[in-house]
Design an enzyme around this catalytic site. Sequence first.
Site, PDB file in Angstrom:
ATOM      1  N   GLU A 168      34.283  37.706  38.093  1.00 28.46           N
ATOM      2  CA  GLU A 168      34.154  37.513  39.285  1.00 28.46           C
ATOM      3  C   GLU A 168      33.837  36.117  39.502  1.00 28.46           C
ATOM      4  O   GLU A 168      34.551  35.157  40.356  1.00 28.46           O
ATOM      5  CB  GLU A 168      33.121  38.371  39.987  1.00 28.46           C
ATOM      6  CG  GLU A 168      32.636  37.760  41.184  1.00 28.46           C
ATOM      7  CD  GLU A 168      31.647  38.726  41.934  1.00 28.46           C
ATOM      8  OE1 GLU A 168      30.989  38.310  42.623  1.00 28.46           O
ATOM      9  OE2 GLU A 168      31.301  39.704  41.416  1.00 28.46           O
TER      10      GLU A 168
ATOM     11  N   HIS B 285      38.408  40.965  42.190  1.00 28.93           N
ATOM     12  CA  HIS B 285      36.910  41.062  42.891  1.00 28.93           C
ATOM     13  C   HIS B 285      37.314  41.248  44.371  1.00 28.93           C
ATOM     14  O   HIS B 285      38.194  40.274  44.902  1.00 28.93           O
ATOM     15  CB  HIS B 285      36.096  39.654  42.593  1.00 28.93           C
ATOM     16  CG  HIS B 285      34.940  39.794  43.640  1.00 28.93           C
ATOM     17  ND1 HIS B 285      34.818  38.652  44.794  1.00 28.93           N
ATOM     18  CD2 HIS B 285      33.780  40.495  43.645  1.00 28.93           C
ATOM     19  CE1 HIS B 285      33.758  38.817  45.239  1.00 28.93           C
ATOM     20  NE2 HIS B 285      33.020  39.956  44.645  1.00 28.93           N
TER      21      HIS B 285
ATOM     22  N   GLU C  97      39.178  47.065  44.816  1.00 32.08           N
ATOM     23  CA  GLU C  97      37.751  46.910  45.381  1.00 32.08           C
ATOM     24  C   GLU C  97      37.838  46.826  46.726  1.00 32.08           C
ATOM     25  O   GLU C  97      38.491  45.806  47.271  1.00 32.08           O
ATOM     26  CB  GLU C  97      36.984  45.830  44.489  1.00 32.08           C
ATOM     27  CG  GLU C  97      35.384  45.787  45.029  1.00 32.08           C
ATOM     28  CD  GLU C  97      34.673  44.713  44.393  1.00 32.08           C
ATOM     29  OE1 GLU C  97      33.478  44.920  44.505  1.00 32.08           O
ATOM     30  OE2 GLU C  97      35.267  43.615  43.783  1.00 32.08           O
TER      31      GLU C  97
ATOM     32  N   GLU D 201      28.881  45.989  34.880  1.00 33.21           N
ATOM     33  CA  GLU D 201      29.674  44.762  35.647  1.00 33.21           C
ATOM     34  C   GLU D 201      28.877  43.645  35.399  1.00 33.21           C
ATOM     35  O   GLU D 201      27.823  43.555  35.945  1.00 33.21           O
ATOM     36  CB  GLU D 201      30.327  45.097  37.140  1.00 33.21           C
ATOM     37  CG  GLU D 201      31.018  43.744  37.566  1.00 33.21           C
ATOM     38  CD  GLU D 201      31.853  44.142  38.801  1.00 33.21           C
ATOM     39  OE1 GLU D 201      31.740  43.489  39.967  1.00 33.21           O
ATOM     40  OE2 GLU D 201      32.097  45.452  38.958  1.00 33.21           O
TER      41      GLU D 201
ATOM     42  N   ASP E 239      38.409  36.627  41.300  1.00 39.61           N
ATOM     43  CA  ASP E 239      38.389  36.666  42.676  1.00 39.61           C
ATOM     44  C   ASP E 239      39.469  35.569  43.165  1.00 39.61           C
ATOM     45  O   ASP E 239      39.588  34.416  42.549  1.00 39.61           O
ATOM     46  CB  ASP E 239      36.946  36.045  43.278  1.00 39.61           C
ATOM     47  CG  ASP E 239      36.965  36.121  44.897  1.00 39.61           C
ATOM     48  OD1 ASP E 239      38.119  35.509  45.260  1.00 39.61           O
ATOM     49  OD2 ASP E 239      36.427  36.878  45.379  1.00 39.61           O
TER      50      ASP E 239
ATOM     51  N   ASP F  45      26.716  46.923  39.255  1.00 38.53           N
ATOM     52  CA  ASP F  45      27.186  45.625  39.414  1.00 38.53           C
ATOM     53  C   ASP F  45      25.796  44.702  39.030  1.00 38.53           C
ATOM     54  O   ASP F  45      24.663  44.718  39.971  1.00 38.53           O
ATOM     55  CB  ASP F  45      27.517  45.272  40.600  1.00 38.53           C
ATOM     56  CG  ASP F  45      28.011  43.654  41.133  1.00 38.53           C
ATOM     57  OD1 ASP F  45      27.777  43.206  40.044  1.00 38.53           O
ATOM     58  OD2 ASP F  45      28.635  43.538  41.967  1.00 38.53           O
TER      59      ASP F  45
ATOM     60  N   HIS G  73      28.450  36.547  52.278  1.00 39.52           N
ATOM     61  CA  HIS G  73      26.998  36.762  51.883  1.00 39.52           C
ATOM     62  C   HIS G  73      26.405  36.010  53.083  1.00 39.52           C
ATOM     63  O   HIS G  73      25.134  36.163  53.268  1.00 39.52           O
ATOM     64  CB  HIS G  73      26.364  35.851  50.588  1.00 39.52           C
ATOM     65  CG  HIS G  73      27.052  36.537  49.375  1.00 39.52           C
ATOM     66  ND1 HIS G  73      28.030  36.017  48.710  1.00 39.52           N
ATOM     67  CD2 HIS G  73      26.631  37.640  48.529  1.00 39.52           C
ATOM     68  CE1 HIS G  73      28.099  36.810  47.609  1.00 39.52           C
ATOM     69  NE2 HIS G  73      27.128  37.765  47.769  1.00 39.52           N
TER      70      HIS G  73
END
Length: 392
Positions: A268, A318, A338, A240, A291, A214, A22
């Site tokens: 996640e 994830h 993914e 999701e 994750d 998502d 991010h």
Amino acid sequence: MAVPIIKHVRAFTVRGGGADYHDQGRDHWIDDNISTPMSKYPAYRESRQSFGINVLGTLVVEIETDTGVTGFAVTTGGEIGAFIVEKHLARFCEGRPVTDIEIMWDQMFNGTLYYGRRGIVLNAISGVDLALWDLLGQVRQEPVYAMIGGPVRDELQFYATGARPDLAKDMGFIGGKMAVQHGPAQGKDGMVAELTRLEKMRNAVGEDFWLMFDCWMSLDVNYATKLATAAHDYGLKWIEEALPPDDYWGYAELRRNVPRGMMVTTGEHEATRWGFRLLLEMECCDILQPDVGWCGGLTELLKISALADAHNKMVVPHGSSVYSYHFVITRHNSPFSEFLMMAPKADEVVPMFSPMLLDEPIPVNGRMKVPDRPGFGVRLSPDLDLNRPYDH
């Protein structure tokens, strides 16, 4: 031959993408108008960075043996995670044989139980655990997947998460997952806009290509049920992480309410076998999505997967690059993976943790063979501006 002993555990931070995917520049799709738990506040609606989604940065854990062999891993955690690794977790690893991964995990988890259990502490434990697996692979000169059972298929196949499922189809992916842009605070108009976007994308990709939503923890049961019901007309495959991760009761209700054939997925932001046990026993979802950099590392992910297998559930981690690829290729209940589209416009396939890792593999036509290299098969880029804020 003597088993190498862990001599040093070191923690570094770095900014700008990488494991903290991010932490991108402006105008990146991953930060642009995505529904979040903060979307009820107009000031924080348009950008996730506005409320601080990128404040942590990447945590790099490096572990070295008395013979000079090193392993490393990356996750999200930044300076807070580095403090936990250096000042607390390192003591449970240094002086131990590289093969003692299970007891090191158990001591890290129980030693932090009074202030940990999940969140940033589990991120830090995950980073150490992944570095330990990478180190063991370097010592044995084996890929991680070979050490956890070996491959059950020849290659991985991927769906893409990004802003352009239509482009993902052209790139050979089996499906495309879009971030929901509107939540309960935007009411009926927001839902109409969401369904209009879904209809447009369905028309662009055809009937057989997977489309998923998502929701990033941003909806409530009522809104999510209405969205899923309406989206069924456009062949939505799953919805999701519609609710906050602690709302197990809401997930169970949502799963009962969605149209027949549509899946509910989450996990996640869940951690450890105990959190996932609740999701399974309360019948909250159809696919678990831990994750590996946040749930407790590979050591814990293997336990989560075994628990899910006993409940006849899929585990599709994830997006976490090589750290999940080595796991997925070895599990029968992980049939696909993914891939996060980290190009700013989601219009090309680029390494997921760029610019951190060298030799990071990417799918070609939506498929990939996991490289047969020691450990996780990647190297840390020498060009990174690494900072070690603490030592011990």
